[in-house]
Design a protein around this motif. Sequence first.
Motif, mmCIF file in Angstrom:
data_model
loop_
_atom_site.group_PDB
_atom_site.id
_atom_site.type_symbol
_atom_site.label_atom_id
_atom_site.label_comp_id
_atom_site.label_asym_id
_atom_site.label_seq_id
_atom_site.Cartn_x
_atom_site.Cartn_y
_atom_site.Cartn_z
ATOM 1 N N UNK A 176 0.737 -1.357 0.162
ATOM 2 C CA UNK A 176 -0.058 -0.098 0.143
ATOM 3 C C UNK A 176 1.042 1.072 0.031
ATOM 4 N N UNK A 177 1.837 1.575 0.791
ATOM 5 C CA UNK A 177 2.753 2.519 0.798
ATOM 6 C C UNK A 177 3.589 2.779 -0.199
ATOM 7 N N UNK A 237 4.814 -4.281 -7.797
ATOM 8 C CA UNK A 237 4.898 -4.060 -6.467
ATOM 9 C C UNK A 237 3.693 -4.904 -6.056
ATOM 10 N N UNK A 238 2.515 -4.739 -6.535
ATOM 11 C CA UNK A 238 1.374 -5.626 -6.521
ATOM 12 C C UNK A 238 1.586 -7.037 -6.596
ATOM 13 N N UNK A 239 2.470 -7.422 -7.623
ATOM 14 C CA UNK A 239 2.770 -8.958 -7.814
ATOM 15 C C UNK A 239 3.407 -9.544 -6.609
ATOM 16 N N UNK A 240 3.965 -8.847 -5.701
ATOM 17 C CA UNK A 240 4.433 -9.594 -4.425
ATOM 18 C C UNK A 240 3.205 -10.216 -3.674
ATOM 19 N N UNK A 241 1.952 -9.767 -3.752
ATOM 20 C CA UNK A 241 0.970 -10.116 -3.314
ATOM 21 C C UNK A 241 0.756 -11.714 -3.520
ATOM 22 N N UNK A 242 0.653 -11.836 -4.515
ATOM 23 C CA UNK A 242 0.330 -13.426 -4.963
ATOM 24 C C UNK A 242 1.128 -14.381 -4.450
ATOM 25 N N UNK A 243 2.493 -14.217 -4.488
ATOM 26 C CA UNK A 243 3.607 -15.174 -4.012
ATOM 27 C C UNK A 243 3.478 -15.198 -2.518
ATOM 28 N N UNK A 244 3.243 -14.139 -1.873
ATOM 29 C CA UNK A 244 3.167 -14.049 -0.538
ATOM 30 C C UNK A 244 1.962 -14.680 0.143
ATOM 31 N N UNK A 302 -7.106 -0.027 -3.407
ATOM 32 C CA UNK A 302 -5.748 0.608 -3.528
ATOM 33 C C UNK A 302 -6.068 1.320 -4.904
ATOM 34 N N UNK A 303 -6.192 0.709 -6.114
ATOM 35 C CA UNK A 303 -6.512 1.223 -7.135
ATOM 36 C C UNK A 303 -7.664 2.231 -7.328
#
Length: 580
Positions: A176-177, A237-244, A302-303
Motif C-alpha cells: 500500500x505504501x 509491487x502488487x505482484x508481491x501479493x500473489x507469492x506471499x 488501492x487502485x
Amino acid sequence: MTKILLNSLREYKKDAIKTPIIVIGEVIMECIIPFFIARLVNLLQAGKATPHVLWTYGLALFAMGCLSLFFGAWAGITAANASAGFAKNLRRDLFTNIQSFSFENIDKFSASSLVTRMTTDITNVQMAFMMIIRIAVRAPLMIVFSFVMAYVMGGSLSFIFLFTIPVLGGGLFYISKKVMPLFKAVFNKYDKLNASVQENINGIRVVKSFVREDYENKKFFNAAEDVRGDFTRAEKILAINAPLMQFCLYLVVVFTLSFGSYRVISTGALGLNVGQLSSILTYSFQILISLMMLSMIFVMITISTESAERIVAVLSEKSTLTNPEHPLMEVKNGDIEFKNVSFKYSSKADRNALDHVNLSIKSGETVGIIGGTGSSKTSLVNLISRLYDVTEGEVLVGDHNVKEYDLVTLRDQVSVVLQKNELFSGTIADNLRWGNENATDEEIKEAAHLACADEFIDLMPDGYNTYIEQGGTNVSGGQKQRLCIARALLKKPKILILDDSTSAVDTKTDAKIRDGFKRFIPETTKIIIAQRISSVQDADKIIVMSKGSINAIGTHEELLKTNEIYQEVYYSQNKKEGDK
C-alpha cells in the motif's frame, strides 16, 4: 469521501444491503458442509455407514450444496445490480454537477480529465464497491466461521492460521505504501493520454493538411508509454501479493498435513481421526482462499481510492454562480450598465482582465466592440449573461444587478453567440430548437431567414431535416455561424451578443444580417464584437477596447476623427493609410 459517494446509491440501497445478508447464508452453508463430510468419513471408517445413513447424509449434503449455490448466485445478482446501479447514478450525478458549473469551475478541470473520471475512475469505483459488498463480507466471515469450525474439529491445530496474519499484514502495508503514489501519478497521465486523443480528433483536418501524422503518433506513443511505465511499476509491487499468499497457503497446508497426520496415528489426548483432519484441511483452504480474496480486495481498493478522490473532487465542486434567495424572474428591458467593473479570472491572477470599466447601453441600441487580441472584449460581454461574476463593481441588466436574477431567466433574455460556435449531432431543426425547444417550424424559418441561414438550408436536399454531424463538420464555418445566430434568435432575447460570430461570413451576408436585425428586432439590444470595421460602423456607438479598459466610445465618424486605435484598424483594413 465515502458519504459523498454513497449518496449516489439511492434506489439501489436495498440490493446493497441484501447482498451481505445473503452472503451470510452462503458462508454458513459452505462451513457446515465440511463438518458433515467429516462425520460421514468417521462413520465410514468405523463401519457404521448403513445405506440409510448414506442416503441421509447424501441428501443433506446435496441440499446444503444447492442452498450454497442458490445464495451465491443470488448474492452475485444483487451485487451486480447494486454496483452497476451505483455506477449509473454516480455518472449521472457527476454529469449533472458538471452542467451546473460556471466557466470558472470548468476552468479547474480539463475536458480530458472529466472524461477519465466519468469512465475509468467510475469503473474502478464500481468494481471496488461490488467487491466490498460481497467479497469483503464473505471473506472475513469465512475466515471467522472456518476458524471456529477448525478449532471445534482440531483444537490447537487451528492456531497455525494466526501465524499468517502478521506476515500478510506486513506485506500488504508495504504494498500500500509503495503503490498509492504510483496510482495517483498514473491517473494524471491518463488525463494527458485522453487529452492527446481529444486534441488529435478535433484537429484531424489540420493534422492531415500539415502531414503531421507521424508527429501525433509519436506524441500519443509517449503518453501511452508513460501510462504503461507507471502501471508496470505499480503492478510489479502488487505482484508481491500473489507469492506471499501462496507462501502462507503452502506453509499452512504442509504444517496441517504433517502435524495433523502425526496426530491421526497418535493416541490419547493428541488423537485426531481422519474425518477431523480432512475437515481441517478443507477449512484451511477456505481460510487461505478468503485471505487471498481479501488481498484482491485490498489491491482493488488501492487502485480505486485515487479514482474515488478524483470523482469526489468533481462532486464536491460547487458552482461559483448561484441564484439569490429570492431571484428576479423577469428581465424588464435590454438596458445594460457597468459600474466601475473590474474582473480577473482567478484570485491568483497578477492583473485584472478588466479594469474599472464604466459603460451604459440603452435598450434597443446596436453597439459595436473592437480591439486587439487580448483586449478583453469577450471578458466584457461574458459578465452580462453572468458566465462569470465581477471581481469589483456591478453589472446591471434591466436596471437590476445581474446577481439578483434567476440564472435561467437572465440567460434566456441575454442570448450569446460565443466565439467558438458549436453544433451538435442531429438535424438542423434540432440544433435550432436549442434556442427554443417549443419553436414552431415557422419560427425556425423566420430565425433562419434573419440569420441568412435559409440561403443554404433551402438548397439542401432535406432542408431543415438535414443531419448535422457532431461538431458541425459537414457545414462550412460561415454556415455554422449563421445557424448559431439563428439558434440564439429563437430565444427572442432582450439582449443579443455576437462575439466575433460573423468572422467566417462574407461582408455582403454580414451586412444583410445586420440589416435584418435593424428591421425585425429593433427593441433588442445588439452587441457585436468584430474584427472588421464594416461589421460595426453602422452601430449606434462603438466601444474601443485596449488592455482591459475602454479606450474610447463614439460613432464611426467620431472615432475616425479622434481615436488612434480605431484609425489604425480602419485604415489598415481599407488600405488608405495615405489618406490619413
